[in-house]
Design a protein around this motif. Structure first.
Motif, PDB file in Angstrom:
ATOM      1  N   ARG A 189     144.094  14.229  22.038  1.00 11.71           N
ATOM      2  CA  ARG A 189     142.835  14.552  22.718  1.00 11.71           C
ATOM      3  C   ARG A 189     143.153  15.021  24.130  1.00 11.71           C
ATOM      4  O   ARG A 189     144.248  14.757  24.657  1.00 11.71           O
ATOM      5  N   PRO A 190     142.214  15.712  24.792  1.00  9.31           N
ATOM      6  CA  PRO A 190     142.439  16.074  26.195  1.00  9.31           C
ATOM      7  C   PRO A 190     142.725  14.822  27.033  1.00  9.31           C
ATOM      8  O   PRO A 190     141.991  13.829  26.950  1.00  9.31           O
ATOM      9  N   GLY A 191     143.790  14.844  27.789  1.00  4.81           N
ATOM     10  CA  GLY A 191     144.186  13.683  28.573  1.00  4.81           C
ATOM     11  C   GLY A 191     145.066  12.698  27.834  1.00  4.81           C
ATOM     12  O   GLY A 191     145.557  11.734  28.416  1.00  4.81           O
ATOM     13  N   GLY A 192     145.284  12.927  26.524  1.00  7.64           N
ATOM     14  CA  GLY A 192     146.170  12.050  25.767  1.00  7.64           C
ATOM     15  C   GLY A 192     147.619  12.234  26.187  1.00  7.64           C
ATOM     16  O   GLY A 192     147.977  13.190  26.883  1.00  7.64           O
ATOM     17  N   GLN A 193     148.474  11.309  25.747  1.00  6.06           N
ATOM     18  CA  GLN A 193     149.877  11.328  26.162  1.00  6.06           C
ATOM     19  C   GLN A 193     150.807  11.359  24.961  1.00  6.06           C
ATOM     20  O   GLN A 193     150.593  10.652  23.970  1.00  6.06           O
ATOM     21  N   LEU A 194     151.851  12.167  25.077  1.00  2.22           N
ATOM     22  CA  LEU A 194     152.984  12.157  24.155  1.00  2.22           C
ATOM     23  C   LEU A 194     154.150  11.477  24.858  1.00  2.22           C
ATOM     24  O   LEU A 194     154.537  11.898  25.953  1.00  2.22           O
ATOM     25  N   TRP A 195     154.700  10.433  24.244  1.00  5.99           N
ATOM     26  CA  TRP A 195     155.930   9.804  24.721  1.00  5.99           C
ATOM     27  C   TRP A 195     157.026  10.204  23.744  1.00  5.99           C
ATOM     28  O   TRP A 195     156.949   9.907  22.550  1.00  5.99           O
ATOM     29  N   PHE A 196     158.053  10.863  24.286  1.00  6.22           N
ATOM     30  CA  PHE A 196     159.023  11.604  23.480  1.00  6.22           C
ATOM     31  C   PHE A 196     160.424  11.284  23.983  1.00  6.22           C
ATOM     32  O   PHE A 196     160.669  11.332  25.189  1.00  6.22           O
ATOM     33  N   VAL A 197     161.324  10.952  23.074  1.00  6.71           N
ATOM     34  CA  VAL A 197     162.707  10.682  23.466  1.00  6.71           C
ATOM     35  C   VAL A 197     163.618  11.657  22.723  1.00  6.71           C
ATOM     36  O   VAL A 197     163.384  11.972  21.561  1.00  6.71           O
ATOM     37  N   HIS A 198     164.626  12.169  23.442  1.00  4.58           N
ATOM     38  CA  HIS A 198     165.549  13.113  22.810  1.00  4.58           C
ATOM     39  C   HIS A 198     166.853  13.143  23.586  1.00  4.58           C
ATOM     40  O   HIS A 198     166.929  12.704  24.736  1.00  4.58           O
ATOM     41  N   ASN A 199     167.867  13.676  22.953  1.00  9.12           N
ATOM     42  CA  ASN A 199     169.152  13.889  23.625  1.00  9.12           C
ATOM     43  C   ASN A 199     168.982  14.995  24.661  1.00  9.12           C
ATOM     44  O   ASN A 199     168.491  16.080  24.345  1.00  9.12           O
ATOM     45  N   SER A 200     169.401  14.748  25.892  1.00  4.81           N
ATOM     46  CA  SER A 200     169.121  15.692  26.976  1.00  4.81           C
ATOM     47  C   SER A 200     169.763  17.057  26.744  1.00  4.81           C
ATOM     48  O   SER A 200     169.225  18.075  27.178  1.00  4.81           O
ATOM     49  N   HIS A 201     170.886  17.107  26.033  1.00  3.56           N
ATOM     50  CA  HIS A 201     171.552  18.398  25.845  1.00  3.56           C
ATOM     51  C   HIS A 201     170.751  19.341  24.940  1.00  3.56           C
ATOM     52  O   HIS A 201     171.031  20.538  24.891  1.00  3.56           O
ATOM     53  N   LEU A 202     169.749  18.815  24.236  1.00  4.71           N
ATOM     54  CA  LEU A 202     168.950  19.672  23.358  1.00  4.71           C
ATOM     55  C   LEU A 202     167.872  20.450  24.112  1.00  4.71           C
ATOM     56  O   LEU A 202     167.236  21.339  23.546  1.00  4.71           O
ATOM     57  N   ARG A 203     167.626  20.113  25.372  1.00  3.61           N
ATOM     58  CA  ARG A 203     166.759  20.931  26.242  1.00  3.61           C
ATOM     59  C   ARG A 203     165.359  21.131  25.648  1.00  3.61           C
ATOM     60  O   ARG A 203     164.846  22.236  25.584  1.00  3.61           O
ATOM     61  N   TYR A 204     164.747  20.039  25.243  1.00  2.00           N
ATOM     62  CA  TYR A 204     163.423  20.129  24.635  1.00  2.00           C
ATOM     63  C   TYR A 204     162.289  20.195  25.661  1.00  2.00           C
ATOM     64  O   TYR A 204     161.145  20.439  25.296  1.00  2.00           O
ATOM     65  N   ARG A 205     162.595  19.967  26.924  1.00  2.00           N
ATOM     66  CA  ARG A 205     161.508  19.850  27.903  1.00  2.00           C
ATOM     67  C   ARG A 205     160.603  21.081  27.922  1.00  2.00           C
ATOM     68  O   ARG A 205     159.384  20.953  27.963  1.00  2.00           O
ATOM     69  N   THR A 206     161.180  22.264  27.881  1.00  2.00           N
ATOM     70  CA  THR A 206     160.344  23.467  27.919  1.00  2.00           C
ATOM     71  C   THR A 206     159.481  23.581  26.667  1.00  2.00           C
ATOM     72  O   THR A 206     158.359  24.093  26.725  1.00  2.00           O
ATOM     73  N   GLU A 207     159.983  23.095  25.530  1.00  2.00           N
ATOM     74  CA  GLU A 207     159.189  23.104  24.302  1.00  2.00           C
ATOM     75  C   GLU A 207     157.972  22.190  24.446  1.00  2.00           C
ATOM     76  O   GLU A 207     156.867  22.522  23.993  1.00  2.00           O
ATOM     77  N   VAL A 208     158.171  21.034  25.075  1.00  2.00           N
ATOM     78  CA  VAL A 208     157.055  20.103  25.286  1.00  2.00           C
ATOM     79  C   VAL A 208     156.062  20.692  26.280  1.00  2.00           C
ATOM     80  O   VAL A 208     154.836  20.652  26.061  1.00  2.00           O
ATOM     81  N   GLU A 209     156.560  21.243  27.371  1.00  2.00           N
ATOM     82  CA  GLU A 209     155.670  21.815  28.393  1.00  2.00           C
ATOM     83  C   GLU A 209     154.819  22.943  27.817  1.00  2.00           C
ATOM     84  O   GLU A 209     153.628  23.059  28.130  1.00  2.00           O
ATOM     85  N   ARG A 210     155.420  23.752  26.978  1.00  2.00           N
ATOM     86  CA  ARG A 210     154.699  24.900  26.421  1.00  2.00           C
ATOM     87  C   ARG A 210     153.572  24.442  25.496  1.00  2.00           C
ATOM     88  O   ARG A 210     152.504  25.052  25.457  1.00  2.00           O
ATOM     89  N   ARG A 211     153.782  23.340  24.772  1.00  2.00           N
ATOM     90  CA  ARG A 211     152.794  22.903  23.793  1.00  2.00           C
ATOM     91  C   ARG A 211     151.815  21.865  24.339  1.00  2.00           C
ATOM     92  O   ARG A 211     150.643  21.849  23.965  1.00  2.00           O
ATOM     93  N   ILE A 212     152.308  20.972  25.191  1.00  2.00           N
ATOM     94  CA  ILE A 212     151.520  19.807  25.602  1.00  2.00           C
ATOM     95  C   ILE A 212     151.001  19.952  27.026  1.00  2.00           C
ATOM     96  O   ILE A 212     149.839  19.688  27.322  1.00  2.00           O
ATOM     97  N   GLY A 213     151.893  20.334  27.948  1.00  2.00           N
ATOM     98  CA  GLY A 213     151.509  20.426  29.349  1.00  2.00           C
ATOM     99  C   GLY A 213     152.555  19.805  30.243  1.00  2.00           C
ATOM    100  O   GLY A 213     153.730  19.758  29.907  1.00  2.00           O
ATOM    101  N   ALA A 214     152.131  19.342  31.399  1.00  2.00           N
ATOM    102  CA  ALA A 214     153.054  18.816  32.403  1.00  2.00           C
ATOM    103  C   ALA A 214     153.858  17.656  31.850  1.00  2.00           C
ATOM    104  O   ALA A 214     153.344  16.820  31.111  1.00  2.00           O
ATOM    105  N   VAL A 215     155.127  17.586  32.244  1.00  2.00           N
ATOM    106  CA  VAL A 215     156.053  16.570  31.747  1.00  2.00           C
ATOM    107  C   VAL A 215     156.505  15.706  32.921  1.00  2.00           C
ATOM    108  O   VAL A 215     156.860  16.215  33.985  1.00  2.00           O
ATOM    109  N   GLN A 216     156.504  14.412  32.707  1.00  2.00           N
ATOM    110  CA  GLN A 216     157.095  13.461  33.659  1.00  2.00           C
ATOM    111  C   GLN A 216     158.219  12.732  32.949  1.00  2.00           C
ATOM    112  O   GLN A 216     158.027  12.194  31.860  1.00  2.00           O
ATOM    113  N   GLN A 217     159.406  12.735  33.551  1.00  2.00           N
ATOM    114  CA  GLN A 217     160.540  12.050  32.963  1.00  2.00           C
ATOM    115  C   GLN A 217     160.556  10.604  33.387  1.00  2.00           C
ATOM    116  O   GLN A 217     160.566  10.292  34.587  1.00  2.00           O
ATOM    117  N   ARG A 218     160.577   9.706  32.435  1.00  2.00           N
ATOM    118  CA  ARG A 218     160.626   8.280  32.711  1.00  2.00           C
ATOM    119  C   ARG A 218     162.046   7.755  32.661  1.00  2.00           C
ATOM    120  O   ARG A 218     162.295   6.670  33.089  1.00  2.00           O
TER     121      ARG A 218
END
Length: 201
Positions: A172-201
């Protein structure tokens, strides 16, 4: 060579283990069950543990919702042996929780894990489904995802794309995806393109 059914062939037994998790700041032992070829067997995989170690302080601090808009629906996409589904059911007792997996062994394992921890309750479901096909658009407040990145023994970074598309569709608008991955796979841009702003925890 298979020629006929064996009579009274026993169902495969679930592998069993225990994982220690922090649930709302308190240590808790969680029974895990793994059936067949489910990812991680009955073990607590490192990626899910890392995700939950970052998520739990946010849950305990009330960062995932507000008193006026609490987390009503949470989803474990690719639930595997049920580690993260069980965490959600325990940490968010007022929240509807769905574990979903395209693998029948994962579905059965998650159901067995929930049963072993007395976490079966109204509003907690496990679905055998591909890419959340039965989940309505813009209906989920929180999605957890520890995606596969191997096809057999080969690294395949494209396996996550359909799962991210599904997460983007159901959040939903304002919902959150919590996503874990190996950093070398460079998924951040894929998440940003589909979901929106990313904050690394």
């Amino acid at each position: 060579v298979a020629t006929e059914l064996r009579e009274e062939a026993p169902a495969p037994a679930a592998a069993e283990s225990t994982a220690r998790l922090t649930v709302r700041g308190q240590q808790r032992d969680l029974a895990l069950r793994g059936i067949g070829a489910v990812f991680g067997g009955a073990g607590a995989d490192a990626g899910s543990q890392l995700l939950l170690s970052a998520l739990d302080p946010a849950v305990a601090a009330g960062e995932l919702g507000t008193p006026d808009a609490p987390v009503a629906t949470a989803l474990d996409l690719g639930c595997g042996n049920g580690l993260m589904t069980a965490y959600l059911a325990a940490a968010l007792p007022e929240t509807a929780v769905l574990g979903s997996d395209a693998d029948a062994d994962g579905v059965q394992s998650t159901r067995a894990t929930l049963a072993a921890n007395d976490l079966e309750r109204e509003g907690v479901e496990v679905s055998w489904d591909d890419a959340l096909s039965r989940v309505a658009d813009r209906s989920v407040d929180l999605v957890l995802l520890n995606p596969p990145f191997h096809d057999g023994t080969v690294v395949d970074a494209t396996l996550v794309q359909g799962l991210l598309d599904a997460a983007a569709r159901v959040l939903r608008p304002g919902g959150q995806l919590w996503f874990v991955h190996n950093s070398h796979l460079r998924y951040r841009t894929e998440v940003e393109r589909r979901i929106g702003a990313v904050q690394q925890r």
